[in-house]
Design an enzyme around this catalytic site. Sequence first.
Site, PDB file in Angstrom:
ATOM      1  N   GLY A   1       7.353  -1.848   5.621  1.00 28.13           N
ATOM      2  CA  GLY A   1       8.740  -2.300   5.471  1.00 28.13           C
ATOM      3  C   GLY A   1       9.773  -1.430   6.145  1.00 28.13           C
ATOM      4  N   GLU A   2      10.961  -2.016   6.310  1.00 27.58           N
ATOM      5  CA  GLU A   2      12.112  -1.294   6.858  1.00 27.58           C
ATOM      6  C   GLU A   2      13.040  -0.972   5.675  1.00 27.58           C
ATOM      7  OE1 GLU A   2      13.322   0.314   9.412  1.00 27.58           O
ATOM      8  OE2 GLU A   2      15.171   0.483   8.279  1.00 27.58           O
TER       9      GLU A   2
ATOM     10  N   GLU B   1       0.814  -1.213   0.000  1.00 30.59           N
ATOM     11  CA  GLU B   1       0.000   0.000   0.000  1.00 30.59           C
ATOM     12  C   GLU B   1       0.845   1.259   0.000  1.00 30.59           C
ATOM     13  OE1 GLU B   1      -2.406  -0.500   3.489  1.00 30.59           O
ATOM     14  OE2 GLU B   1      -0.931   0.479   4.760  1.00 30.59           O
TER      15      GLU B   1
ATOM     16  N   LEU C   1      12.310   6.210  17.337  1.00 29.95           N
ATOM     17  CA  LEU C   1      12.982   5.998  18.616  1.00 29.95           C
ATOM     18  C   LEU C   1      12.020   5.354  19.627  1.00 29.95           C
ATOM     19  CD1 LEU C   1      15.635   6.508  20.162  1.00 29.95           C
ATOM     20  CD2 LEU C   1      14.756   8.776  20.758  1.00 29.95           C
TER      21      LEU C   1
ATOM     22  N   CYS D   1       2.989  -2.510  15.288  1.00 32.21           N
ATOM     23  CA  CYS D   1       2.886  -2.268  13.841  1.00 32.21           C
ATOM     24  C   CYS D   1       2.234  -3.449  13.116  1.00 32.21           C
ATOM     25  CB  CYS D   1       4.285  -2.019  13.274  1.00 32.21           C
ATOM     26  SG  CYS D   1       4.304  -1.754  11.500  1.00 32.21           S
TER      27      CYS D   1
ATOM     28  N   CYS E   1       7.876  -4.962  14.977  1.00 28.16           N
ATOM     29  CA  CYS E   1       7.559  -4.100  16.121  1.00 28.16           C
ATOM     30  C   CYS E   1       6.165  -4.450  16.648  1.00 28.16           C
ATOM     31  CB  CYS E   1       7.616  -2.627  15.718  1.00 28.16           C
ATOM     32  SG  CYS E   1       9.244  -2.139  15.107  1.00 28.16           S
TER      33      CYS E   1
ATOM     34  N   CYS F   1       7.547  -7.030   7.018  1.00 30.58           N
ATOM     35  CA  CYS F   1       8.724  -6.405   7.621  1.00 30.58           C
ATOM     36  C   CYS F   1       9.294  -7.332   8.682  1.00 30.58           C
ATOM     37  CB  CYS F   1       8.328  -5.078   8.269  1.00 30.58           C
ATOM     38  SG  CYS F   1       9.719  -4.148   8.944  1.00 30.58           S
TER      39      CYS F   1
ATOM     40  N   CYS G   1      -1.503   1.789   9.378  1.00 27.08           N
ATOM     41  CA  CYS G   1      -0.730   1.373   8.219  1.00 27.08           C
ATOM     42  C   CYS G   1      -0.615  -0.158   8.190  1.00 27.08           C
ATOM     43  CB  CYS G   1       0.658   1.984   8.378  1.00 27.08           C
ATOM     44  SG  CYS G   1       1.444   2.304   6.854  1.00 27.08           S
TER      45      CYS G   1
HETATM   46  N1  SAH Z   1      10.337   0.705   9.255  1.00 26.78           N
HETATM   47  C1  SAH Z   1      10.388   2.118   9.238  1.00 26.78           C
HETATM   48  C2  SAH Z   1       9.320   2.788   8.381  1.00 26.78           C
HETATM   49  C3  SAH Z   1       7.906   2.257   8.436  1.00 26.78           C
HETATM   50  S1  SAH Z   1       6.909   2.644   9.803  1.00 26.78           S
HETATM   51  C4  SAH Z   1      10.385   2.664  10.654  1.00 26.78           C
HETATM   52  O1  SAH Z   1      10.323   1.876  11.582  1.00 26.78           O
HETATM   53  O2  SAH Z   1      10.515   3.867  10.835  1.00 26.78           O
HETATM   54  C5  SAH Z   1       6.684   4.377   9.798  1.00 26.78           C
HETATM   55  C6  SAH Z   1       6.359   4.944  11.172  1.00 26.78           C
HETATM   56  O3  SAH Z   1       5.053   4.516  11.599  1.00 26.78           O
HETATM   57  C7  SAH Z   1       7.335   4.488  12.240  1.00 26.78           C
HETATM   58  O4  SAH Z   1       7.723   5.548  13.080  1.00 26.78           O
HETATM   59  C8  SAH Z   1       6.500   3.469  13.007  1.00 26.78           C
HETATM   60  O5  SAH Z   1       6.996   3.280  14.283  1.00 26.78           O
HETATM   61  C9  SAH Z   1       5.122   4.093  12.936  1.00 26.78           C
HETATM   62  N2  SAH Z   1       4.026   3.176  13.253  1.00 26.78           N
HETATM   63  C10 SAH Z   1       3.991   1.836  13.084  1.00 26.78           C
HETATM   64  N3  SAH Z   1       2.834   1.327  13.542  1.00 26.78           N
HETATM   65  C11 SAH Z   1       2.114   2.363  14.007  1.00 26.78           C
HETATM   66  C12 SAH Z   1       0.824   2.484  14.610  1.00 26.78           C
HETATM   67  N4  SAH Z   1       0.058   1.418  14.832  1.00 26.78           N
HETATM   68  N5  SAH Z   1       0.404   3.724  14.970  1.00 26.78           N
HETATM   69  C13 SAH Z   1       1.172   4.810  14.733  1.00 26.78           C
HETATM   70  N6  SAH Z   1       2.391   4.760  14.168  1.00 26.78           N
HETATM   71  C14 SAH Z   1       2.867   3.554  13.814  1.00 26.78           C
END
Ligand code: SAH
Length: 339
Positions: free
Chosen positions: A142-143, A71, A198, A99, A96, A92, A317
């Site tokens: 993705g990362e 997406e 972070l 996520c 996390c 990914c 997302c």
């Molecule tokens: N992998 C990369 C980019 C993708 S995620 C990263 O970790 O930065 C983009 C951002 O969305 C990151 O800061 C991530 O922590 C945040 N994110 C992921 N899941 C989320 C959620 N459920 N609510 C709000 N932000 C979220």
Amino acid sequence: MRKELRLDPQFVRKLRNDLLKKFANDNDALAAFPAGDRVQCHVLSLFKRVDSNIDGATKLLFRTSAGMLIESVILRIATGRTTLCVSSQVGCAAACDFCATGKMGIAQNLTPAEILDQVFQAGQLLAAENRRLDNIVFMGMGEPFHNEQNLHETLQILTASHMFDRSPSTILVSTVGVHDAMLRCAERFPLVNLALSLHSVDQETRKTIIPLARKHPLNELQETLRQVNKLQQREVMIEYLMLAGVNDSSDNASQLAVWLDGIQAHVNLIPYNPIDDAPHLTGTDRDQISAFADILKKAGRKTTVRYSLGNDIAAACGQLVRKENRDKAIQDHKFSRQS
Ligand code: SAH
């Protein structure tokens, strides 16, 4: 193809300019091209488009040639600017806790063509609305630094004057924090913005929500940011997801301010989008987010709260894709039992 068809390089240049810079629609651009019927413009097929009823967000679900869904999200911001959020992988490996993408259980790299086609198709859609695409952020699925080579190639093509010709400072790469890759990116693309997710400055807490924190501990990341600052001569963005009772106390805010001491960075606080797979996590309420921001600001740290668009279409997302993939898996299963 140009050589094979003995085409004038001028035609090829014009086609590239029309498509990649002006985001002309395929038919118009190809009509003026001598070998138009031989040109395949896209590697992704648009599977579904969902427009928000409440704000300017549009979610685009694309199917890759391998049949996977990814997406991209168009954010038409109230200021008039438009940002595109692109995916760099299907799934990914960072996994996390908060996520939806990390819960998919797969991680496959997208090719440069697959990442660029998200920009291309979104750009065409916006051009048809007479809108410009201003910013591109790698904050989708993705990362990006787990797909480093393809990311670099993509950034190269996005910024090359004979290709997309985009200013590097309008591009932002967001990462969970991969030391070496962040440095390599800052070195090769010093004007491309970097964002670090972070989310906590306490190593134990960070490990519980970001498993990869074991491999890239906080003291290492502090050093990474200092080195990135030196290479870039510009601020990095610190993303900080606000999770109730996990990382959102006043003490946590003060600790964050201290942790960032001497680092050129602005903080972007992110309201949490609840996901089905993490029922144990809830978002911090608005008032507490403001109080947290105030502590950082008083400590002299530039701080903003992320304005979230598309809550009605997106949930978080990755959620929509996950549901579609699950539906597809169920359908495939039914089909294989019938036949
Ligand atoms: N992998 C990369 C980019 C993708 S995620 C990263 O970790 O930065 C983009 C951002 O969305 C990151 O800061 C991530 O922590 C945040 N994110 C992921 N899941 C989320 C959620 N459920 N609510 C709000 N932000 C979220």
